[in-house]
Design a protein around this motif. Structure first.
Motif, PDB file in Angstrom:
ATOM      1  N   PRO A   1       0.048 -10.472  -2.319  1.00  0.00           N
ATOM      2  CA  PRO A   1       0.930  -9.996  -1.249  1.00  0.00           C
ATOM      3  C   PRO A   1       0.123  -9.282  -0.166  1.00  0.00           C
TER       4      PRO A   1
ATOM      5  N   VAL B   1       3.997 -13.483  -7.319  1.00  0.00           N
ATOM      6  CA  VAL B   1       3.364 -12.624  -6.316  1.00  0.00           C
ATOM      7  C   VAL B   1       2.349 -11.780  -7.091  1.00  0.00           C
TER       8      VAL B   1
ATOM      9  N   ASP C   1       0.611  -9.035  -7.404  1.00  0.00           N
ATOM     10  CA  ASP C   1       0.418  -7.680  -6.869  1.00  0.00           C
ATOM     11  C   ASP C   1      -0.611  -6.865  -7.655  1.00  0.00           C
TER      12      ASP C   1
ATOM     13  N   MET D   1       6.650 -11.026   0.481  1.00  0.00           N
ATOM     14  CA  MET D   1       6.157 -12.303  -0.062  1.00  0.00           C
ATOM     15  C   MET D   1       7.234 -12.981  -0.895  1.00  0.00           C
TER      16      MET D   1
END
Ligand code: TRP
Length: 333
Positions: A16, A45, A47, A67
């Motif tokens: 992201p 995603v 992260d 995202m």
């Protein structure tokens, strides 16, 4: 149900780190959308990967949702595929630790991305940055995918994932599927509009070099009108015509036609007219994405609900692999 279990599995993740570009879309995300019919897909995603470099918490949170909203806006379907946020599924961190104990210092030291990033962030060469490939291996191996679509820059990380999986399987029997890469299949390698010898990148200091997926129609057309080309005024694919080759590629992929068809279509046209047509085609393709994005991003509840649902699906899928790994290693379940 039966049909679903026969489908091959695909997994991929994206960090992201801001709104992707047209290059990320045509090179990767567009294929993800198309793969949903043929494969059983899992997209996340990533992260946990993002904090290997320092992040501002409020901004990170916003970029994660952004995202996820973009996944939905692009047409990734939470019913058909598993769409989730990596940090919401604890097995990623758990398996990453275990796999890091089966990954050698020497092989991690050879990763070109580690070398690049540690040079760029010399004041923060943390253990996470170094062990990143073990986390990426965990992301992948947890879901036993057959294929992993990745760009060229991630090829080495997929190779090490395959090595880790094979090493683990050799020790404990068939625990992991060893995944195959799907590199740039059907996608385009999109170059900068300002310097078409360089890859299009959102970190380009010249904003005219890249198209963000959320650029307005006017911005998109303006950037294409200014795209750097050459002076021989002939629209054809040829060595050294980086700018025109790039525009031909972009138009062809966006319209779903071949480069030859594009060349034929614009035979005799001036560059100005061609650039405008490419700009319009891209703007028409991205406008609905921007509109849907705006709807999703303003509906926080929906994003929370859908990402939770995705995390739950991912949790169940990951748990199976996780218990197998724990048993094999000798942990008590
Ligand atoms: N490391 C990838 C990148 O920076 C993102 C990523 C994380 C990924 N986990 C993954 C990609 C698993 C494919 C599969 O682009």
């Amino acid at each position: 149900m039966c049909e679903q279990t026969q489908k091959k599995k695909v997994l991929s993740c994206i960090q992201p780190s801001g709104i992707p570009t047209l290059g990320n879309y045509l090179g990767a995300l567009k294929n993800w959308v198309n793969m949903q019919e043929e494969y059983d897909c899992t997209f996340a995603v990533a992260d946990l990967h993002a904090i290997t470099v320092r992040q501002e918490p409020a901004k990170l949170r916003q970029q994660i949702y952004s995202m996820y909203a973009l996944f939905l806006a692009l047409g990734l379907d939470p019913e058909k595929s598993t769409l989730f946020i990596q940090s919401q599924v604890p097995a990623h961190s758990q398996l990453a630790w275990i796999l890091s104990c089966y990954t050698q210092f020497g092989e991690l030291s050879r990763m070109t991305q580690f070398k690049d990033k540690s040079a760029r962030h010399a004041d923060n060469i943390n253990a996470g940055l170094f062990a990143y490939p073990a986390l990426m291996a965990a992301d992948i191996l947890l879901y036993q995918p057959d294929f992993v679509p990745v760009g060229h820059d991630q090829k080495q990380h997929l190779e090490i994932t395959r090595d880790i999986a094979t090493r683990f399987n050799n020790l404990y029997g068939d625990v992991f599927t060893v995944p195959e890469p799907l590199i740039g299949k059907g996608g385009a390698r999109v170059m900068s509009l300002a310097d078409p010898t360089k890859k299009m990148s959102k970190s380009d200091e010249n904003p005219n070099g890249y198209i963000s997926l959320l650029d307005t129609k006017e911005d998109i057309i303006r950037k294409f009108k200014r795209a750097v080309t050459d002076s021989d005024a002939k629209i054809c694919v040829a060595e050294g015509k980086h700018g025109i080759n790039n525009l031909i590629d972009i138009y062809s992929v966006v319209m779903g036609i071949s480069a030859d068809e594009t060349v034929k279509k614009f035979e005799g046209c001036g560059y100005g007219e061609f650039k405008l047509s490419v700009g319009e085609a891209v703007a028409d393709c991205l406008s609905p994405v921007r509109e849907r994005y705006n709807e999703y991003i303003s509906d926080k509840k929906k994003l929370e609900d859908l990402s939770k649902m995705g995390a739950e699906k991912a949790y169940y899928a990951s748990r199976k692999t996780m218990s197998k790994v724990m048993k094999k290693v000798g942990f008590v379940l």
